[in-house]
Scaffold this active site. Structure first.
Site, PDB file in Angstrom:
ATOM      1  N   SER A 102      32.634 126.986  16.963  1.00  0.00           N
ATOM      2  CA  SER A 102      32.767 125.567  16.632  1.00  0.00           C
ATOM      3  C   SER A 102      33.754 125.340  15.501  1.00  0.00           C
ATOM      4  O   SER A 102      34.934 125.589  15.635  1.00  0.00           O
ATOM      5  CB  SER A 102      31.376 125.004  16.314  1.00  0.00           C
ATOM      6  OG  SER A 102      31.410 123.617  16.149  1.00  0.00           O
ATOM      7  N   ASP A 244      36.390 119.046  16.589  1.00  0.00           N
ATOM      8  CA  ASP A 244      36.186 120.377  16.011  1.00  0.00           C
ATOM      9  C   ASP A 244      36.598 121.425  17.038  1.00  0.00           C
ATOM     10  O   ASP A 244      37.111 121.098  18.111  1.00  0.00           O
ATOM     11  CB  ASP A 244      34.738 120.561  15.552  1.00  0.00           C
ATOM     12  CG  ASP A 244      33.736 120.483  16.691  1.00  0.00           C
ATOM     13  OD1 ASP A 244      34.071 119.901  17.740  1.00  0.00           O
ATOM     14  OD2 ASP A 244      32.605 120.989  16.541  1.00  0.00           O
ATOM     15  N   ASP A 246      35.226 123.417  19.232  1.00  0.00           N
ATOM     16  CA  ASP A 246      34.750 123.424  20.624  1.00  0.00           C
ATOM     17  C   ASP A 246      34.592 122.010  21.169  1.00  0.00           C
ATOM     18  O   ASP A 246      34.086 121.817  22.271  1.00  0.00           O
ATOM     19  CB  ASP A 246      33.452 124.213  20.768  1.00  0.00           C
ATOM     20  CG  ASP A 246      32.276 123.575  20.048  1.00  0.00           C
ATOM     21  OD1 ASP A 246      32.505 122.788  19.109  1.00  0.00           O
ATOM     22  OD2 ASP A 246      31.127 123.869  20.401  1.00  0.00           O
ATOM     23  N   ASP A 248      32.675 119.471  20.638  1.00  0.00           N
ATOM     24  CA  ASP A 248      31.408 118.799  20.931  1.00  0.00           C
ATOM     25  C   ASP A 248      31.142 117.684  19.934  1.00  0.00           C
ATOM     26  O   ASP A 248      30.128 116.987  20.022  1.00  0.00           O
ATOM     27  CB  ASP A 248      30.233 119.777  20.989  1.00  0.00           C
ATOM     28  CG  ASP A 248      29.969 120.504  19.681  1.00  0.00           C
ATOM     29  OD1 ASP A 248      30.784 120.372  18.741  1.00  0.00           O
ATOM     30  OD2 ASP A 248      28.947 121.219  19.601  1.00  0.00           O
TER      31      ASP A 248
END
Length: 451
Positions: A102, A244, A246, A248
């Site tokens: 992340s 960010d 990843d 999400d």
């Protein structure tokens, strides 16, 4: 028993070191394969990854471990975390695995798992898988070969395109004039966002969308929202979006270069859903870190705010208990449970654009009445995570702050679920009191547990 490997967002560590060395990663895949085989001897699993240089070999080692239990593995290549959640639901996979850390530094990495119900695994299942991992390592039934000797799992671009097309169909195509700046954090959004926004035909400039394996989150993305905010001002854009690693979660910047965080997006989304009679139970789930100003603004709109522990899986748990259809975190994880079971930065961006298009208002106009209480957060690196209420000096400092701020502020002290950090957050009307108590609590933690 408590979990030793799994945190609030899967397993994280330094790539190449325990628990993300080749043998342990293989054991993780094998233990997951064993778990899945109890329901389906030929379990189907889809794997995705972010852009870190270690993500490829970690995905390959997990796949090898899964295959050792006869699981059938498909790869979506570089894709967002919520992209994998969507593919599990849409294509009926038994599980989805995401290789990503992340927002962490490029040298870190992580493994997170979605079950067939498209929710992150319950704590008790994670504990069971952990026990299997340690048993495999103790027995020596793990992969001793260097990770690079594994066969590379080919990514299926069609899987990513399927996810992007699904996103586009979730909202009405926004009709917006003006430039939008999008910061992809040199992460997973670098693969998805340009393809998605090309379908929408909006005037978009992308920054930090050329990953090289080591530049993910490097002074860009949601960890540094001021970067996209500055670009909005420089280029005369109407807004900015930043993801960010990843993707999400997403943060925003308004046309004046002000940062618009997850609390403000929850307010925008709540009011929009309420105006269309779609805000179930007139309830929103936030976290202990969400600002008191959000709670007050929602209350003025007749919306109740519940607080969950930090971590999108805990927000989702509370949403399921309360029947809420909207929840999220100040950090930009926003969950629209009628659409998805996880935070999705790309989806959040589309929803915000749709609200702007429908109302004809700018981002700053939609949150103009959100009066944020002064808030400070201090991180302290710790060598271990002892229960804070069992450390006399720490609990005394917290108690003094709570008594002093009673009725006019909040104190939240917790450990990070993904890093060796203790976080001290205080909100107060008085800057002087806020700073005094933050420093006092931080000193107590540093003295007892400082790394």
């Amino acid at each position: 028993m408590s979990r030793k490997l799994f945190g609030t967002d899967g397993i994280r560590g330094v790539a190449g070191e325990f628990p993300l060395n080749g043998s342990t990663v293989f054991a993780i895949g094998r233990a997951l394969g064993h778990h899945l085989s109890r329901d389906n001897p030929r379990a189907r699993v889809v794997i995705g990854q972010d852009t870190r240089e270690s993500s490829g070999w970690i995905a390959d080692a997990v796949a090898a471990g899964l295959a050792s239990w006869k699981a059938e593995v498909s790869s979506a290549g570089v894709i967002t975390t919520p992209g994998i959640a969507y593919l599990v639901r849409e294509l009926g996979f038994d599980a989805g695995v995401v290789v990503s850390a992340s927002h962490n530094h490029w040298a870190d990495n992580g493994i997170k798992v979605f079950g067939s119900d498209v929710y992150k695994l319950p704590d008790e299942i994670e504990l069971s898988i952990e026990q299997e991992i340690f048993r495999l390592l103790q027995e020596g039934r793990s992969l001793n070969a260097h990770p690079q000797v594994l066969p590379t799992l080919p990514g299926d671009h069609d899987l990513r395109e399927r996810y992007e097309s699904w996103l586009k169909a979730r909202v009405a195509t926004p009709r917006i004039s003006g430039k939008i700046i999008i910061d992809c954090a040199n992460g997973a959004a670098s693969a998805c966002a340009p393809e998605l926004f090309a379908m929408l035909g909006l005037d978009v400039d992308f920054i930090h969308h050329r990953p090289n394996g080591k530049n993910i989150n490097d002074h860009c993305g949601a960890l540094y929202p001021e970067v996209v905010a500055d670009e909005v001002k420089k280029r005369g854009a109407i807004m900015g979006v930043t993801f960010d690693g990843d993707a999400d979660r997403a943060l925003f910047a308004d046309r004046h270069g002000n940062i618009v965080n997850g609390d403000a997006i929850l307010l925008i989304a709540a009011r929009d859903l309420q105006s269309r009679n779609e805000l179930e139970s007139a309830t929103v789930v936030a976290t202990t870190m969400s600002n008191m100003g959000l709670e007050a603004a929602l209350k003025r709109s007749g919306v109740r705010m519940l607080r969950a522990p930090v971590g999108d899986k805990y927000v989702l748990d509370e949403m399921r208990k309360s029947g809420a259809v909207l929840g999220g975190e100040q950090s930009g994880h926003i969950i629209f449970s009628r659409i998805a079971t996880t935070g999705d930065g790309l989806l959040t961006a589309l929803v915000v654009l749709e609200v702007l298009s429908r109302t004809g208002k700018q981002l700053d106009e939609l949150v103009g009445d959100l009066k944020v209480f002064p808030q400070v957060i201090k991180n302290i690196r710790v060598r271990e995570k002892q229960p804070l209420d069992q450390i006399a000096t720490v609990s005394s400092a917290i108690r003094r702050a709570e008594q002093d701020l009673q009725g006019s502020g909040r104190v939240v002290v917790r450990y990070s679920g993904t890093e060796p950090l203790a976080r001290v957050m205080i909100e107060a009307e008085s800057q002087e009191k806020m700073q005094k108590h933050v420093e006092a609590i931080a000193r107590a933690i540093q003295g007892a547990l400082g790394a």
